[in-house]
Every structure is written in C-alpha cells, then in structure tokens.
Design a protein around this motif. Structure first.
Motif, PDB file in Angstrom:
ATOM      1  N   TYR A 399       3.191  11.138 -28.550  1.00  0.00           N
ATOM      2  CA  TYR A 399       4.614  11.293 -28.224  1.00  0.00           C
ATOM      3  C   TYR A 399       5.060  12.720 -28.543  1.00  0.00           C
ATOM      4  CZ  TYR A 399       9.564  11.380 -29.386  1.00  0.00           C
ATOM      5  OH  TYR A 399      10.874  11.751 -29.483  1.00  0.00           O
ATOM      6  N   PHE A 400       6.005  13.244 -27.724  1.00  0.00           N
ATOM      7  CA  PHE A 400       6.508  14.609 -27.877  1.00  0.00           C
ATOM      8  C   PHE A 400       7.989  14.648 -27.488  1.00  0.00           C
ATOM      9  CE2 PHE A 400       2.196  14.397 -26.412  1.00  0.00           C
ATOM     10  CZ  PHE A 400       1.480  15.272 -27.213  1.00  0.00           C
ATOM     11  N   ASP A 401       8.813  15.376 -28.265  1.00  0.00           N
ATOM     12  CA  ASP A 401      10.207  15.601 -27.838  1.00  0.00           C
ATOM     13  C   ASP A 401      10.599  17.049 -28.088  1.00  0.00           C
ATOM     14  OD1 ASP A 401      11.348  16.007 -30.476  1.00  0.00           O
ATOM     15  OD2 ASP A 401      11.533  13.858 -30.757  1.00  0.00           O
ATOM     16  N   PHE A 402      11.736  17.460 -27.561  1.00  0.00           N
ATOM     17  CA  PHE A 402      12.272  18.802 -27.794  1.00  0.00           C
ATOM     18  C   PHE A 402      13.778  18.770 -27.570  1.00  0.00           C
ATOM     19  CE2 PHE A 402      11.399  18.714 -23.259  1.00  0.00           C
ATOM     20  CZ  PHE A 402      12.514  19.339 -22.700  1.00  0.00           C
ATOM     21  N   VAL A 403      14.482  19.719 -28.214  1.00  0.00           N
ATOM     22  CA  VAL A 403      15.921  19.898 -28.025  1.00  0.00           C
ATOM     23  C   VAL A 403      16.205  21.386 -27.929  1.00  0.00           C
ATOM     24  CG1 VAL A 403      18.220  19.586 -28.997  1.00  0.00           C
ATOM     25  CG2 VAL A 403      16.484  17.816 -29.340  1.00  0.00           C
ATOM     26  N   ASP A 404      16.730  21.819 -26.781  1.00  0.00           N
ATOM     27  CA  ASP A 404      17.239  23.187 -26.617  1.00  0.00           C
ATOM     28  C   ASP A 404      18.732  23.066 -26.347  1.00  0.00           C
ATOM     29  OD1 ASP A 404      17.928  25.770 -25.960  1.00  0.00           O
ATOM     30  OD2 ASP A 404      16.062  26.157 -24.882  1.00  0.00           O
ATOM     31  N   GLU A 405      19.492  22.983 -27.437  1.00  0.00           N
ATOM     32  CA  GLU A 405      20.929  22.747 -27.292  1.00  0.00           C
ATOM     33  C   GLU A 405      21.622  23.917 -26.617  1.00  0.00           C
ATOM     34  OE1 GLU A 405      24.634  21.056 -29.988  1.00  0.00           O
ATOM     35  OE2 GLU A 405      23.026  22.198 -30.965  1.00  0.00           O
ATOM     36  N   SER A 406      21.187  25.138 -26.888  1.00  0.00           N
ATOM     37  CA  SER A 406      21.865  26.314 -26.335  1.00  0.00           C
ATOM     38  C   SER A 406      21.776  26.356 -24.814  1.00  0.00           C
ATOM     39  CB  SER A 406      21.265  27.594 -26.931  1.00  0.00           C
ATOM     40  OG  SER A 406      19.894  27.727 -26.555  1.00  0.00           O
ATOM     41  N   GLN A 407      20.653  25.863 -24.249  1.00  0.00           N
ATOM     42  CA  GLN A 407      20.503  25.866 -22.792  1.00  0.00           C
ATOM     43  C   GLN A 407      20.828  24.504 -22.169  1.00  0.00           C
ATOM     44  OE1 GLN A 407      17.397  28.611 -21.069  1.00  0.00           O
ATOM     45  NE2 GLN A 407      16.307  27.964 -22.929  1.00  0.00           N
ATOM     46  N   GLY A 408      21.187  23.530 -23.019  1.00  0.00           N
ATOM     47  CA  GLY A 408      21.606  22.237 -22.505  1.00  0.00           C
ATOM     48  C   GLY A 408      20.481  21.459 -21.841  1.00  0.00           C
ATOM     49  N   ILE A 409      19.287  21.472 -22.444  1.00  0.00           N
ATOM     50  CA  ILE A 409      18.180  20.707 -21.869  1.00  0.00           C
ATOM     51  C   ILE A 409      17.342  20.118 -22.995  1.00  0.00           C
ATOM     52  CG2 ILE A 409      16.646  22.712 -21.683  1.00  0.00           C
ATOM     53  CD1 ILE A 409      15.701  21.448 -18.984  1.00  0.00           C
ATOM     54  N   ILE A 540      12.797  22.246 -12.712  1.00  0.00           N
ATOM     55  CA  ILE A 540      13.439  21.162 -11.974  1.00  0.00           C
ATOM     56  C   ILE A 540      13.797  21.670 -10.585  1.00  0.00           C
ATOM     57  CG2 ILE A 540      15.373  19.530 -11.912  1.00  0.00           C
ATOM     58  CD1 ILE A 540      15.530  19.801 -14.966  1.00  0.00           C
ATOM     59  N   ASN A 541      13.173  21.095  -9.574  1.00  0.00           N
ATOM     60  CA  ASN A 541      13.397  21.513  -8.182  1.00  0.00           C
ATOM     61  C   ASN A 541      13.235  23.017  -8.008  1.00  0.00           C
ATOM     62  OD1 ASN A 541      13.951  18.848  -7.375  1.00  0.00           O
ATOM     63  ND2 ASN A 541      16.111  19.054  -7.946  1.00  0.00           N
ATOM     64  N   GLY A 542      12.216  23.547  -8.664  1.00  0.00           N
ATOM     65  CA  GLY A 542      11.898  24.962  -8.534  1.00  0.00           C
ATOM     66  C   GLY A 542      12.646  25.877  -9.471  1.00  0.00           C
ATOM     67  N   GLN A 543      13.635  25.385 -10.190  1.00  0.00           N
ATOM     68  CA  GLN A 543      14.423  26.214 -11.097  1.00  0.00           C
ATOM     69  C   GLN A 543      13.852  26.109 -12.510  1.00  0.00           C
ATOM     70  OE1 GLN A 543      18.622  25.525 -11.012  1.00  0.00           O
ATOM     71  NE2 GLN A 543      19.063  26.919 -12.722  1.00  0.00           N
ATOM     72  N   GLU A 544      13.451  27.255 -13.082  1.00  0.00           N
ATOM     73  CA  GLU A 544      12.799  27.285 -14.384  1.00  0.00           C
ATOM     74  C   GLU A 544      13.788  27.452 -15.535  1.00  0.00           C
ATOM     75  OE1 GLU A 544       9.888  30.357 -14.499  1.00  0.00           O
ATOM     76  OE2 GLU A 544       8.470  29.315 -13.173  1.00  0.00           O
ATOM     77  N   THR A 545      13.479  26.750 -16.645  1.00  0.00           N
ATOM     78  CA  THR A 545      14.170  26.963 -17.906  1.00  0.00           C
ATOM     79  C   THR A 545      13.103  27.215 -18.957  1.00  0.00           C
ATOM     80  OG1 THR A 545      15.987  25.477 -17.307  1.00  0.00           O
ATOM     81  CG2 THR A 545      15.721  26.004 -19.632  1.00  0.00           C
ATOM     82  N   LYS A 546      13.172  28.413 -19.582  1.00  0.00           N
ATOM     83  CA  LYS A 546      12.163  28.767 -20.571  1.00  0.00           C
ATOM     84  C   LYS A 546      12.633  28.385 -21.970  1.00  0.00           C
ATOM     85  CE  LYS A 546      10.186  32.555 -17.870  1.00  0.00           C
ATOM     86  NZ  LYS A 546       9.815  33.992 -17.852  1.00  0.00           N
ATOM     87  N   LEU A 547      11.750  27.716 -22.714  1.00  0.00           N
ATOM     88  CA  LEU A 547      12.023  27.324 -24.083  1.00  0.00           C
ATOM     89  C   LEU A 547      11.271  28.249 -25.032  1.00  0.00           C
ATOM     90  CD1 LEU A 547      11.459  23.441 -23.801  1.00  0.00           C
ATOM     91  CD2 LEU A 547      13.481  24.769 -23.161  1.00  0.00           C
ATOM     92  N   HIS A 548      11.917  28.615 -26.140  1.00  0.00           N
ATOM     93  CA  HIS A 548      11.251  29.485 -27.110  1.00  0.00           C
ATOM     94  C   HIS A 548      11.531  28.978 -28.519  1.00  0.00           C
ATOM     95  CE1 HIS A 548       9.458  33.001 -28.929  1.00  0.00           C
ATOM     96  NE2 HIS A 548      10.578  33.248 -29.609  1.00  0.00           N
ATOM     97  N   ASN A 549      10.511  28.367 -29.114  1.00  0.00           N
ATOM     98  CA  ASN A 549      10.573  27.904 -30.501  1.00  0.00           C
ATOM     99  C   ASN A 549      11.784  27.017 -30.777  1.00  0.00           C
ATOM    100  OD1 ASN A 549       8.176  29.144 -31.215  1.00  0.00           O
ATOM    101  ND2 ASN A 549       9.178  31.001 -31.990  1.00  0.00           N
ATOM    102  N   VAL A 550      12.043  26.063 -29.875  1.00  0.00           N
ATOM    103  CA  VAL A 550      13.133  25.124 -30.103  1.00  0.00           C
ATOM    104  C   VAL A 550      12.615  23.956 -30.941  1.00  0.00           C
ATOM    105  CG1 VAL A 550      14.221  25.782 -27.938  1.00  0.00           C
ATOM    106  CG2 VAL A 550      12.696  23.795 -27.987  1.00  0.00           C
ATOM    107  N   PRO A 551      13.485  23.244 -31.682  1.00  0.00           N
ATOM    108  CA  PRO A 551      13.006  22.158 -32.552  1.00  0.00           C
ATOM    109  C   PRO A 551      12.462  20.979 -31.754  1.00  0.00           C
ATOM    110  CG  PRO A 551      15.402  22.265 -32.559  1.00  0.00           C
ATOM    111  CD  PRO A 551      14.919  23.490 -31.828  1.00  0.00           C
ATOM    112  N   GLY A 552      11.431  20.359 -32.311  1.00  0.00           N
ATOM    113  CA  GLY A 552      10.827  19.194 -31.678  1.00  0.00           C
ATOM    114  C   GLY A 552       9.978  18.418 -32.672  1.00  0.00           C
ATOM    115  N   GLN A 553       9.424  17.328 -32.192  1.00  0.00           N
ATOM    116  CA  GLN A 553       8.608  16.443 -33.016  1.00  0.00           C
ATOM    117  C   GLN A 553       7.496  15.884 -32.148  1.00  0.00           C
ATOM    118  OE1 GLN A 553       9.225  15.751 -36.268  1.00  0.00           O
ATOM    119  NE2 GLN A 553       8.217  13.820 -36.754  1.00  0.00           N
ATOM    120  N   ARG A 554       6.362  15.630 -32.732  1.00  0.00           N
ATOM    121  CA  ARG A 554       5.318  14.878 -32.033  1.00  0.00           C
ATOM    122  C   ARG A 554       4.692  13.894 -33.004  1.00  0.00           C
ATOM    123  NH1 ARG A 554      -0.291  16.606 -32.056  1.00  0.00           N
ATOM    124  NH2 ARG A 554      -0.674  18.515 -33.247  1.00  0.00           N
ATOM    125  N   ASP A 555       4.166  12.801 -32.451  1.00  0.00           N
ATOM    126  CA  ASP A 555       3.466  11.843 -33.293  1.00  0.00           C
ATOM    127  C   ASP A 555       2.299  11.238 -32.532  1.00  0.00           C
ATOM    128  OD1 ASP A 555       4.242   9.363 -31.917  1.00  0.00           O
ATOM    129  OD2 ASP A 555       6.198   9.557 -32.849  1.00  0.00           O
TER     130      ASP A 555
END
Length: 698
Positions: A399-409, A540-555
């Motif tokens: 399992y993997f999650d992420f939160v990029d609150e500043s970019q809203g994704i 998403i539909n060809g539009q990129e959002t780059k994430l950089h060291n945003v908080p997440g968890q995996r298990d």
C-alpha cells in the motif's frame, strides 16, 4: 455416487428450506412437509428441530431430525466464516464422524452435510437425540454421574480419532494458532476493563502471571519430557456441548467447530476445570482421570499413557481454560448469560491452576518493568513476496499514499495478491478538491509476473509495475501505473455501488517512496509501516503534476485479512518531521486494540499503548451517511502522556467491498488535515472499515 461436498445445496435461512429441498438433502422424494422449532442458544449458528411428514412410507428417513445452519446475525455469520468453523464442523461430520461411530455412538448421526466456501453458508442434518434429552449447563456444572459419563466418552472419542492426527490428508486439522502474545495481552487488557469488578484479586493475579508467560511457554513445551500425548481434540469440551438422554449411559457430544490436532489433555483440562465445582473436583479428580484412562485404554486395546503421565499433561495444559475464558469473552457478542458463564469458568479454571500447581511449569516471571518494548523491525527480505497460505482470506498487500496539499492533489494505491479468491486486487485513486475522484478498482486482477523485486500486472485497461532495487529494500520503492480511471463527482457514489458520473480519464503515476523513518513491524501480525517522502509525477489526461518530497506512507502485510470480520480505524499523519501511525482494531465482541507509533525523521520510534478514535458520520439516512465528517484521535505513547489529535477529512476516496459470500464493507478513506493540542498542523490519510450489518443497507 455422492456429490462433492462443496457442490451440495446449503440452507441460508430456515425460511429457505422447502419440502422439496429437504427431500433432496435426504434423498427421499416422499417428504411432504415439516415443522421447524428453534432450539439451542448457539452464537455463531442456528439450530432447529424438524418434524417431518412423508407422503408414503418414509423408509429409513427419520420422523424428527436436527438442522444446523449459519447464524443470520451478520456479525456472528462473519465470525463463523472468518474463523473457519462452518467448514471445520461440516468436514468433521464428512470425514471423521464415521470412524467415531465405529467405536462409540456419542456423536449424533449425520444424514447430510454441505458447505459452500463461496457463500459461507452450510447445512447439517443430524440425528435428533430427543426433546427429553438433558442439555448440559456450564453454569450449573456436572454431577458426579454426568462427569463420569463425560470422561468415559472423551476417552472413547480420543481413541477413535487418534489415527487421524498422523495422516497427511488431514492437514486441515493442523491449525496454526492465530493468538500471539501481543494480541493476548491486548485482549486481556480489554477483559480487565470489562470485568475488573467481577474477578477476584487472586484470580486476576493468576491471569496476569499467565499473560506474562504466554510468549515463552512454547519453549517449555519443547523441553525433553514435556511433550504431551497428541491426538485430535474437540477443543470446546464442556457441559453446554454435551447432551444426556434420559435412558441408558450414553452421552452425545455436539459442536465440533474447534476440532484440531493438539494435546489430548486440553479437553480434559477444559472439562475438569470449567464444568465442576472446585470443591467437588478436588474430591473426584483421581476417579475421573482413571475413568478417562480406562476408556481410552479399552477403546484402543492397549495403554497409551500412564496415570502419572496424564496428571503431568493435565498440569501442562491447565491454562487452556484460562485462555479460552479471556479470549472468548471479548471476541463474542456480549450477553448477560455469557458474562456469568465466562466469569464462572475463569474462576473454576484458576482454581484448577492453583490446585495442580501449574505455575511450576511456567518460565520464570519477568522482573517488574523488564518487559522489552523495543519496537520491532522487519528484515530486508520481508520486502519481497512471501509463500501463500491456504486460508481463504490470506493476502499479501503493498500500500502507498501521498498528500501534496499545496498543489491540491492526493492519492493512494494498493496491490493485493489474493491467491485463494477469484483474482488479485488492484486499486489506484487520485483525489483533488473540487474535481471528480479518479478511481481504478479491479477485484479480479491478473496474476503478477516478474522477479521477486518486481511485480507487474497487465490488464485490459491498465498496466502497473511495482519494484524495489536489490539493496534498497525498506529504503526506496517505485510504482508506475497507467490506465483508465473512472470519474466520480461525489465519492458517496462509490459506497452506494453507483456507476461513475462521467467518462473515464487517463491516469498515469510514476512515484518513488523514500523512507524517512524506521520501518515499524506489528507485534500481532506480519505487517510493517514506513513513513515516506514521495517524489514523482501524476499525469491526468496528459497534464503533469510534479511531486517533490511530499508526505506519504507505505505498508506491506502478508497474513489472512478478512475485511468483513471486524471494523477498524487506520491512520497515518505527519507534522513536518514528526510521523504518526495509529490503528484501532474493533472486534465484534466490543474489544478494541491499539497499534502504532510516533517517530521523528531519523529519530527513535515510540510505540503507542493507547489509540482511541471517535468519529462523526454525515447525518444522512443512507450509505452516504457512512462518510466520516470529523474525528478525534487520542494517542498515548508507551510510558508517555495522552495526546489529542483533531482530524478534518478534506477529500474522500472510498471503496465498497463485497465478499464472495455477499457481506459488505463500506471502506471509507479520506485525506485530511490534523491539528495537535499544541497548535501544530499537518496532513495524513485515514480509513474506516465499516461492516454493513443491516440487510436494508446492502
């Protein structure tokens, strides 16, 4: 030739039983009708006495019989399926009962048995011992005559079943215990909270001593000369499961739901400890053990154990009843009679422990405060796939999650290998405030390919690769996904099972998870959690959002995982460099179990000894109302002070999980903002596994 057991018809409820179905089960088309009378007080099954009418000569079919089927109570039904007891009991009557009948008639005759592993329903048509038979009562205990009869029957039963313990085709009888020391400790904690005012200080001290020794007691059993006589045990041999017909000296033993290979003395200890008044048991013990031994020897034709060895085995297994009283009282539905029964049984079993000096076989008690609570860590090889087990709900999950609150994704991904179900599970979700939820869910996903370090799935509408580089285990993990995701304008549509609200959208994920804390291994299961920093690209539909060291968890977990057997609240949240994981398991019997940690990036891990979650659902009279609108979590680090965390869900990304047998879990998931009492704020992901127990909501 009989149909294979799994192809025979089952009975879901008594209302579904018709004369034609009953005739088919009996192989007698002359069945014209029947009346059904509910009998017994079983908690995971329903039992009826059937009075059957025939259109002509009935031949060998009986005028009355007993029908046993699964409980219609959703919680009890779920427990019966998850614990495997429906399958075990029908299999006992199919495969073992005929051998018992050759030596003793103490097991009711079986006219029909069937179990459907997909639906989880079963049916047993059993011999009717008679409405005038006396059903044993745990609270009242046994008379000397009943105890003699019970011991003689137990000796004959153990002899008749002894050979099955060594046969390879009976591996289903060799059941690994699901109770480990950490789980036992937590269940005992719940037991003390519920019954503290009803258990004497002396008996509570006996329980405390046993819980402390539970983890190391297996080492005692392996010492030379400690091995008890093994065979097939009933597992629940007590007065409630014994019927005494008024005529003759024959008893009938029922409820073969816990039959398994084990020390024969556990059945002895369970009956002698729990079903007799302690004062009377002290007077009768020698005679009753000799009665059992005589029956065992006579049935087997030769001595298998001496009286002294039997007494030693009894002492070694005296704590079995203490364990059963603690665990069963917390895991089953609470009732007034049940509370009285469990407290009575615990008291009697503690007296047996004291009388037999069973403390003498326990390992030395740990010094006060010497319990080692050093957090557990997985091994690097645990990152890779593990051999599958036969349990229906065994799965291996990444399992993997992420939160990029500043970019809203935000988003989460889960791969579940489920070799004993219809297919693997794969889920990928992306949540964006004010935009449709994107969801790919596949519960019949194809088998994975690739090496141990790479898992690859290729399906019609998506392709995914999960990989960890050799030498980077527990440090770095990469996932790549590309495919079509359904779009939902309202997340509650998913819980209701509605179709997506708009056309599928193209979704691509290329994410790398870098561990920023110590991997934390659960004590009660094979599972670990890792706080991460996540970088990569979401397209998403060809539009990129780059994430950089945003908080997440995996298990990663590998164990039986029945989503429909209990509820839970899982959470992972981050305050800058401080990371929390808090899970509250919620057993159907009312017990709650905390799991988790708090740790700083690069710092020490502190386990949580307390997790209490209080959530509020939307006030909507439908499944939509299962979405959580807010929650408070109180977490208590081991040896520390409790801290209150306020959770504000922002974006829901739920699932509706339906089992093969029709059970439903509303699996609400949401990312949200969190606030500590000191004013610090952060973000995280949260999940609420909520079993639907009202048929009208399914």
């Amino acid at each position: 030739m009989d149909k294979p057991r799994l192809e025979r018809p089952v009975v879901k409820t008594i209302d579904h039983l018709t004369p034609s179905l009953l005739g088919a089960m009996l192989g007698n088309p002359a069945v014209a009708g029947f009346e059904a009378e509910s009998i017994g007080t079983g908690q995971v099954g329903e039992v009826y006495r059937l009075r059957v009418h025939y259109s002509d000569e009935k031949g060998n079919s009986p005028a009355t019989m007993v029908l046993k089927i699964a409980s219609r109570d959703p919680r009890s039904h779920a427990s019966g399926i998850s614990l495997g007891i429906y399958n075990i009991e029908t299999r006992f009557y199919d495969e073992l009962a005929p051998a018992v009948a050759a030596k003793t008639p103490c097991v009711p005759g079986c006219y029909y048995s069937a179990y459907d592993k997909d639906s989880g329903f079963f049916a047993l048509l059993l011999e009717d011992v008679g409405a005038d038979a006396l059903v044993g009562n745990d609270l009242h205990g046994a008379t000397l005559a009943q105890a003699r009869l019970a011991m003689a029957e137990l000796g004959r039963l153990h002899s008749a079943l002894l050979s099955f313990a060594q046969q390879a085709e009976n591996q289903w009888l060799v059941q690994e215990g699901q109770l480990n020391a950490a789980m036992f400790e937590e269940l005992f904690r719940a037991f003390k909270e519920r019954y503290r005012g009803r258990v004497t200080p002396e008996h509570l001290a006996i329980c405390e001593r046993w819980v402390q020794s539970f983890a190391r007691f297996s080492d005692v059993l392996l010492q030379p000369g400690a091995m008890a006589l093994l065979g097939v045990t009933h597992g629940d041999y007590r007065m409630d499961n014994i019927l005494f017909p008024p005529a003759g000296d024959q008893a009938k033993v029922v409820d073969w739901q816990l039959v398994k290979v084990g020390p024969l003395a556990i059945d002895l200890a369970y009956f002698l400890g729990g079903c007799l008044d302690p004062a009377e048991r002290r007077d009768w013990l020698h005679e009753l053990l000799q009665t059992y031994l005589n029956a065992l020897t006579a049935a087997g034709g030769q001595p298998l154990v001496t009286l002294e060895q039997l007494k030693r085995d009894l002492r070694m297994n005296a704590f079995y009843g203490v364990t059963m009283a603690i665990v069963s009282s917390i895991l089953v539905r609470q009732t007034n009679r049940g509370d009285d029964m469990f407290i009575t049984l615990l008291s009697r079993h503690c007296e047996l422990v004291r009388d037999l000096d069973a403390f003498s076989v326990l390992p030395a008690a740990p010094a006060t405060g010497a319990q080692d609570w050093t957090p557990l860590q997985p091994e690097p090889q645990d990152e890779l796939p593990h051999p599958a087990q036969e349990n229906k709900y065994w799965s291996e999950s990444w399992y993997f999650d992420f939160v990029d609150e500043s970019q809203g994704i935000t988003g989460w991904v889960r791969l579940g290998l489920t070799p004993n179900l219809k297919g693997n599970w794969y889920t990928a979700l992306v949540s964006r405030p004010g935009k449709p939820l994107l969801l790919l869910e596949d519960y019949v996903a194809p088998a994975s390919s690739g090496s141990g370090h790479t898992l690859h799935l290729q399906a019609e509408h998506y392709e995914v690769t999960h990989e960890v580089a050799s030498g980077e285990e527990l440090k770095t993990y990469r996932i790549r996904f590309s495919g079509k995701a359904a779009a939902y304008d309202m997340p509650d549509r998913v819980l209701r099972g509605d179709r997506a609200s708009s056309a599928d959208e193209n979704l691509m994920l290329d994410l790398t998870y870098y561990s920023v804390g110590m991997p934390y291994q659960y004590r009660i299961s094979t599972r670990y959690e890792i706080p991460c920093a996540v970088s990569g690209i979401v397209t998403i539909n060809g539009q990129e959002t780059k994430l950089h060291n945003v908080p997440g968890q995996r298990d990663h977990s590998w164990a039986p995982r029945d989503f429909w057997a209990l509820d839970w609240v899982w959470s992972s949240f981050h305050f800058g460099s401080q990371h929390y994981h808090a899970t509250e398991l919620r057993f159907f019997g009312g017990a709650r179990m905390p799991i988790g940690y708090v740790q700083e990036t690069g710092g020490e891990v502190r386990e949580l000894e307390g997790v209490v979650c209080r959530e509020v659902h939307d006030n909507v009279a439908s499944d939509e109302g299962r979405l959580v609108s807010k929650m408070d979590i109180t977490v208590t680090p081991r040896g520390g002070e409790a801290m209150r965390v306020s959770v504000e869900p922002v974006g829901h990304a739920p699932l509706r999980l339906v089992s093969n047998d029709g059970r439903v879990s509303l699996f609400d998931r949401a990312w949200g903002r969190v606030r500590l009492e000191d004013g610090r704020t952060g973000v995280g992901w949260f999940e609420w596994n909520q079993n639907v127990l009202d048929d009208e909501q399914v």
